[in-house]
Design a protein around this motif. Sequence first.
Motif, PDB file in Angstrom:
ATOM      1  N   THR A 140       1.001  -1.025   0.055  1.00  0.00           N
ATOM      2  CA  THR A 140       0.168  -0.170  -0.009  1.00  0.00           C
ATOM      3  C   THR A 140       0.913   1.223  -0.055  1.00  0.00           C
ATOM      4  N   PRO A 141       0.330   2.444  -0.304  1.00  0.00           N
ATOM      5  CA  PRO A 141       1.213   3.381  -0.179  1.00  0.00           C
ATOM      6  C   PRO A 141       1.686   3.772   1.300  1.00  0.00           C
ATOM      7  N   PHE A 142       1.268   3.305   2.238  1.00  0.00           N
ATOM      8  CA  PHE A 142       1.852   3.355   3.670  1.00  0.00           C
ATOM      9  C   PHE A 142       2.769   2.617   4.201  1.00  0.00           C
ATOM     10  N   ARG A 143       3.777   3.135   4.642  1.00  0.00           N
ATOM     11  CA  ARG A 143       5.060   2.725   5.025  1.00  0.00           C
ATOM     12  C   ARG A 143       4.778   1.379   6.018  1.00  0.00           C
ATOM     13  N   GLY A 144       5.093   0.313   5.535  1.00  0.00           N
ATOM     14  CA  GLY A 144       5.294  -0.876   6.335  1.00  0.00           C
ATOM     15  C   GLY A 144       3.868  -1.626   6.163  1.00  0.00           C
ATOM     16  N   LEU A 145       2.980  -1.128   5.377  1.00  0.00           N
ATOM     17  CA  LEU A 145       1.431  -1.816   5.379  1.00  0.00           C
ATOM     18  C   LEU A 145       1.414  -2.296   4.131  1.00  0.00           C
ATOM     19  N   GLY A 146       0.993  -3.588   4.054  1.00  0.00           N
ATOM     20  CA  GLY A 146       0.379  -4.502   2.922  1.00  0.00           C
ATOM     21  C   GLY A 146      -0.563  -5.362   3.293  1.00  0.00           C
ATOM     22  N   VAL A 147      -1.057  -6.104   2.034  1.00  0.00           N
ATOM     23  CA  VAL A 147      -2.094  -7.024   2.017  1.00  0.00           C
ATOM     24  C   VAL A 147      -1.465  -8.171   1.381  1.00  0.00           C
ATOM     25  N   VAL A 148      -2.280  -9.464   1.729  1.00  0.00           N
ATOM     26  CA  VAL A 148      -1.787 -10.802   1.295  1.00  0.00           C
ATOM     27  C   VAL A 148      -3.045 -11.396   0.706  1.00  0.00           C
ATOM     28  N   ARG A 149      -3.240 -12.119  -0.357  1.00  0.00           N
ATOM     29  CA  ARG A 149      -4.110 -13.023  -0.862  1.00  0.00           C
ATOM     30  C   ARG A 149      -3.487 -14.133  -1.378  1.00  0.00           C
ATOM     31  N   GLN A 150      -4.113 -15.398  -1.082  1.00  0.00           N
ATOM     32  CA  GLN A 150      -3.730 -16.577  -1.647  1.00  0.00           C
ATOM     33  C   GLN A 150      -4.994 -17.210  -2.022  1.00  0.00           C
ATOM     34  N   LEU A 151      -4.964 -18.048  -3.068  1.00  0.00           N
ATOM     35  CA  LEU A 151      -6.225 -18.647  -3.678  1.00  0.00           C
ATOM     36  C   LEU A 151      -6.155 -20.098  -3.198  1.00  0.00           C
ATOM     37  N   TYR A 152      -5.047 -20.754  -2.948  1.00  0.00           N
ATOM     38  CA  TYR A 152      -4.936 -22.023  -2.687  1.00  0.00           C
ATOM     39  C   TYR A 152      -4.266 -22.189  -1.387  1.00  0.00           C
TER      40      TYR A 152
END
Length: 291
Positions: free
Chosen positions: A24-36
């Motif tokens: 994300t544009p924010f320092r240290g922040l992200g998201v995770v997606r896994q389909l399997y």
Amino acid sequence: MLSLLNLVRRHADAHADRFGYAPTPFRGLGVVRQLYPGELQVAVQKPLVAICLQGRKRVTMGTTSFDYGAGEALVITADVPTISEITEASPIAPYYALALELDPALLRALSVEADLRAGDTVPVRIEPADPDVTDAALRLMCLLDRPAAQPVLGEALLREMHYWLLTGRHGAAIRALGAVDSHAHRIARAVALIRQDYANTLRITDLAEVAGMSESSFHQHFRAITTLSPLQFQKQLRLIEARRVMLAQGAAISHAAHTVGYESVPQFTRDYARLFGTPPGRDMREARLSA
């Protein structure tokens, strides 16, 4: 939590890379997606909080495993080696999580301002997600649609998230990162040096000096906090980085080995197989087939 899941889903579905991570544009922040449900992933984690919003995951540190699912948070308060595996995910109901790398400098500043004392230093734990933390995360994710507000409000909301983490149910495990002279903080300085120079030969005397400890005390506290000796820690960093180089850049085994500091490719191959359970050549073939 449902509103936060919807925002994370929208961002992850639009921006996740081939490994399932979307910054994300924010320092240290992200998201995770896994389909399997996925293969085992070995990593030396930085201190972080990961809030699971859908699906389930198992994380193993040493001989202890932690299972967590929607509504729970994984809290890692030291640079520790982990083996992780998505255990519940599908194209209909993917695994989604929000991950925040903890900022030790911000934690120290907040600890001083709020007069908070350091707590215990158990490096990995599972806790119910704190409502104050998820509320701040929700307001931060809402800024993704308001780019003009991001530089004005983004840092303030990151600061708020860190404050609630320090003072909420996760606080006892996190406060040691904010204590200026705690063992965790001293070892973190040495870990930062190892991460910076992992491809070079490191001297224990230099690491102990950075940590402000005697060599014997440094060895004792380093292993207590990270579960590894300094040389084992460096070796795992090298192997994990070599795997990343081969996966992301298609580098040859010999090139990856030399890039991370190995002089002997056969030794690299043996160490790689011990850590990942399969030689690098076979691992890369299986990864390509999986992809």
